[in-house]
Design an enzyme around this catalytic site. Structure first.
Site, PDB file in Angstrom:
ATOM      1  N   TYR A 154     -73.453  77.497 -22.232  1.00  0.00           N
ATOM      2  CA  TYR A 154     -73.384  76.047 -22.502  1.00  0.00           C
ATOM      3  C   TYR A 154     -74.786  75.441 -22.429  1.00  0.00           C
ATOM      4  O   TYR A 154     -75.217  74.722 -23.335  1.00  0.00           O
ATOM      5  CB  TYR A 154     -72.447  75.385 -21.493  1.00  0.00           C
TER       6      TYR A 154
HETATM    7  N1  LIG Z   1     -69.457  64.314 -18.778  1.00  0.00           N
HETATM    8  C1  LIG Z   1     -70.559  64.841 -18.256  1.00  0.00           C
HETATM    9  O1  LIG Z   1     -70.743  64.868 -17.033  1.00  0.00           O
HETATM   10  C2  LIG Z   1     -71.613  65.405 -19.151  1.00  0.00           C
HETATM   11  C3  LIG Z   1     -72.752  65.953 -18.531  1.00  0.00           C
HETATM   12  C4  LIG Z   1     -73.744  66.493 -19.347  1.00  0.00           C
HETATM   13  C5  LIG Z   1     -73.629  66.452 -20.718  1.00  0.00           C
HETATM   14  N2  LIG Z   1     -72.508  65.928 -21.273  1.00  0.00           N
HETATM   15  C6  LIG Z   1     -72.423  65.928 -22.743  1.00  0.00           C
HETATM   16  O2  LIG Z   1     -72.070  64.629 -23.177  1.00  0.00           O
HETATM   17  C7  LIG Z   1     -71.244  64.720 -24.331  1.00  0.00           C
HETATM   18  C8  LIG Z   1     -69.944  63.997 -24.107  1.00  0.00           C
HETATM   19  O3  LIG Z   1     -69.307  64.580 -22.979  1.00  0.00           O
HETATM   20  P1  LIG Z   1     -67.895  64.122 -22.452  1.00  0.00           P
HETATM   21  O4  LIG Z   1     -67.909  64.278 -20.990  1.00  0.00           O
HETATM   22  O5  LIG Z   1     -67.536  62.826 -23.069  1.00  0.00           O
HETATM   23  O6  LIG Z   1     -67.003  65.297 -23.036  1.00  0.00           O
HETATM   24  P2  LIG Z   1     -65.581  65.232 -23.754  1.00  0.00           P
HETATM   25  O7  LIG Z   1     -65.144  66.651 -23.900  1.00  0.00           O
HETATM   26  O8  LIG Z   1     -64.684  64.300 -23.055  1.00  0.00           O
HETATM   27  O9  LIG Z   1     -65.938  64.639 -25.163  1.00  0.00           O
HETATM   28  C9  LIG Z   1     -66.373  65.409 -26.260  1.00  0.00           C
HETATM   29  C10 LIG Z   1     -65.470  65.106 -27.438  1.00  0.00           C
HETATM   30  O10 LIG Z   1     -65.943  65.890 -28.532  1.00  0.00           O
HETATM   31  C11 LIG Z   1     -64.800  66.361 -29.249  1.00  0.00           C
HETATM   32  N3  LIG Z   1     -65.161  67.571 -29.956  1.00  0.00           N
HETATM   33  C12 LIG Z   1     -65.309  68.819 -29.449  1.00  0.00           C
HETATM   34  N4  LIG Z   1     -65.623  69.680 -30.432  1.00  0.00           N
HETATM   35  C13 LIG Z   1     -65.675  68.945 -31.576  1.00  0.00           C
HETATM   36  C14 LIG Z   1     -65.929  69.276 -32.930  1.00  0.00           C
HETATM   37  N5  LIG Z   1     -66.216  70.552 -33.302  1.00  0.00           N
HETATM   38  N6  LIG Z   1     -65.879  68.292 -33.862  1.00  0.00           N
HETATM   39  C15 LIG Z   1     -65.580  67.013 -33.500  1.00  0.00           C
HETATM   40  N7  LIG Z   1     -65.327  66.648 -32.232  1.00  0.00           N
HETATM   41  C16 LIG Z   1     -65.377  67.610 -31.282  1.00  0.00           C
HETATM   42  C17 LIG Z   1     -63.749  66.616 -28.197  1.00  0.00           C
HETATM   43  O11 LIG Z   1     -62.432  66.582 -28.734  1.00  0.00           O
HETATM   44  C18 LIG Z   1     -64.015  65.485 -27.202  1.00  0.00           C
HETATM   45  O12 LIG Z   1     -63.160  64.385 -27.440  1.00  0.00           O
HETATM   46  C19 LIG Z   1     -71.076  66.206 -24.616  1.00  0.00           C
HETATM   47  O13 LIG Z   1     -72.040  66.595 -25.548  1.00  0.00           O
HETATM   48  C20 LIG Z   1     -71.354  66.851 -23.275  1.00  0.00           C
HETATM   49  O14 LIG Z   1     -71.783  68.180 -23.404  1.00  0.00           O
HETATM   50  C21 LIG Z   1     -71.506  65.403 -20.528  1.00  0.00           C
END
Ligand SMILES: NC(=O)c1ccc[n+]([C@@H]2O[C@H](COP(=O)([O-])OP(=O)(O)OC[C@H]3O[C@@H](n4cnc5c(N)ncnc54)[C@H](O)[C@@H]3O)[C@@H](O)[C@H]2O)c1
Length: 322
Positions: A154
């Protein structure tokens, strides 16, 4: 003009889209309802957005080149992108590595190509992660630190995104900003992340398994602060073409045992905890240096864990009808 938000049914995406709509922007939201966790929560997040004027939703996979690139013809007034769609989670990336590369690397490339095709593009903002700091021992993590020792696939995909964006900004004169988010929690949070897992376990009386024998510290960022920070960054693109990276975190590293104690207070119930050795993919401690972010955007996190965890627990109870 309108803003493309990918991962709009996700935790951060729904918050960002909601805040953009609240200030009168038009948002084109993309999500594929991936099965990383129960999509019912994603539908619920989307429901509120769909009822708001100015929101257009398209179910699509960001890694599908043709339909994604065709998007700019249908929505010719896109001038900003917030790319948040990703397959997240450190442990799962060891179980199903292919989906991580497909969504996070191929999907990111498609988004860069899409962005390159928009002549009026003002800013491409995308999610990276604190995981890129990997095996770094120097704390707090500074955005300028070397990050070439990711501990999970990841993290490697997120670092690959940063490098690809650097190249695109250089080659095609794009204005781009990567945001390294640190453990985001709060209402509408993800069921696969520790705050939700702690809440569920304490409510059900099941066991919380803590890696690294419980010696874990996390920079825990409240969702409203993260949404405000993302918008502050979106609104201030680099003056000239280029690519920047910032940390978005609370800048307070919390002892995980203390965090669990806050959950215990909010539930008025003791947690059952089992201590385990460390896992090779997980970081033992995260801490964000946000001096650059505060200096360049005037952004500072406002919600402490003492305030945020009770708010999260309130939401957890009402969402799960407890
Ligand atoms: N939440 C955290 O603590 C955190 C920390 C570091 C980084 N991030 C990054 O922030 C971003 C948002 O995270 P989040 O916590 O909202 O995650 P989340 O999983 O709730 O949201 C991501 C969304 O992307 C959608 N998705 C996944 N694959 C897809 C695809 N191929 N096409 C279209 N949509 C797709 C999923 O259905 C989901 O709704 C991500 O890139 C994640 O890696 C989050």
């Amino acid at each position: 003009m309108s803003i493309l938000v990918t991962g709009v049914a996700g935790f951060i995406g729904a918050g960002v889209a909601g805040a953009l709509l609240a200030r009168g922007e038009t948002v084109v939201g993309i999500d594929n309802f991936s099965d990383q966790y129960d999509p019912v929560l994603k539908f619920a997040r989307l429901k509120g957005l769909r009822e708001t004027t100015g929101f257009i939703f398209l179910e699509a996979d960001v890694a599908e080149r043709e339909p994604m690139l065709a998007l700019t013809q249908k929505h010719g007034d896109l001038d900003r992108i917030v790319h948040l769609a990703a397959h997240s989670g450190v442990r799962q990336s060891m179980v199903d590595p292919y989906v991580y590369v497909q969504t996070n690397v191929m999907g990111h490339l498609v988004m860069l190509e899409l962005a390159r095709g928009i002549t009026e593009l003002k800013h491409f903002v995308y999610a990276s992660a604190s995981s890129v700091y990997g095996a770094n021992r120097k704390l707090p993590f500074v955005a300028a630190d070397r990050v070439d020792r990711p501990l999970s696939l990841y993290a490697a995909t997120k670092r690959a995104d940063e490098l690809m964006t650097e190249t695109y900004a250089h080659l095609y004169g794009m204005r781009a900003t990567g945001l390294r988010y640190f453990t985001v929690y709060g209402p509408w949070g993800r069921p696969d992340m520790s705050p939700y897992i702690f809440a569920k376990a304490i409510h059900e009386g099941s066991t919380i398994q803590l890696n690294h024998l419980g010696f874990i510290k996390r920079d825990c960022s409240y969702i409203d602060d993260i949404v405000a920070g993302t918008l502050a960054v979106l609104d201030k693109p680099p003056v000239d073409a280029g690519h920047r990276i910032y940390n978005l975190g609370a800048a307070r590293s919390e002892d995980i045992v203390q965090v669990i104690a806050l959950f215990e207070t909010a539930f008025a119930r003791k947690a059952i905890v089992e201590l385990r050795p460390g896992e090779p993919g997980t970081l033992q401690e995260t801490a964000a240096d946000i001096a650059d972010t505060t200096r360049d955007f005037g952004w500072t996190p406002k919600v402490t864990v003492e305030q945020g965890i009770p708010l999260f627990v309130d939401w957890f109870k009402s969402y799960n009808r407890l």
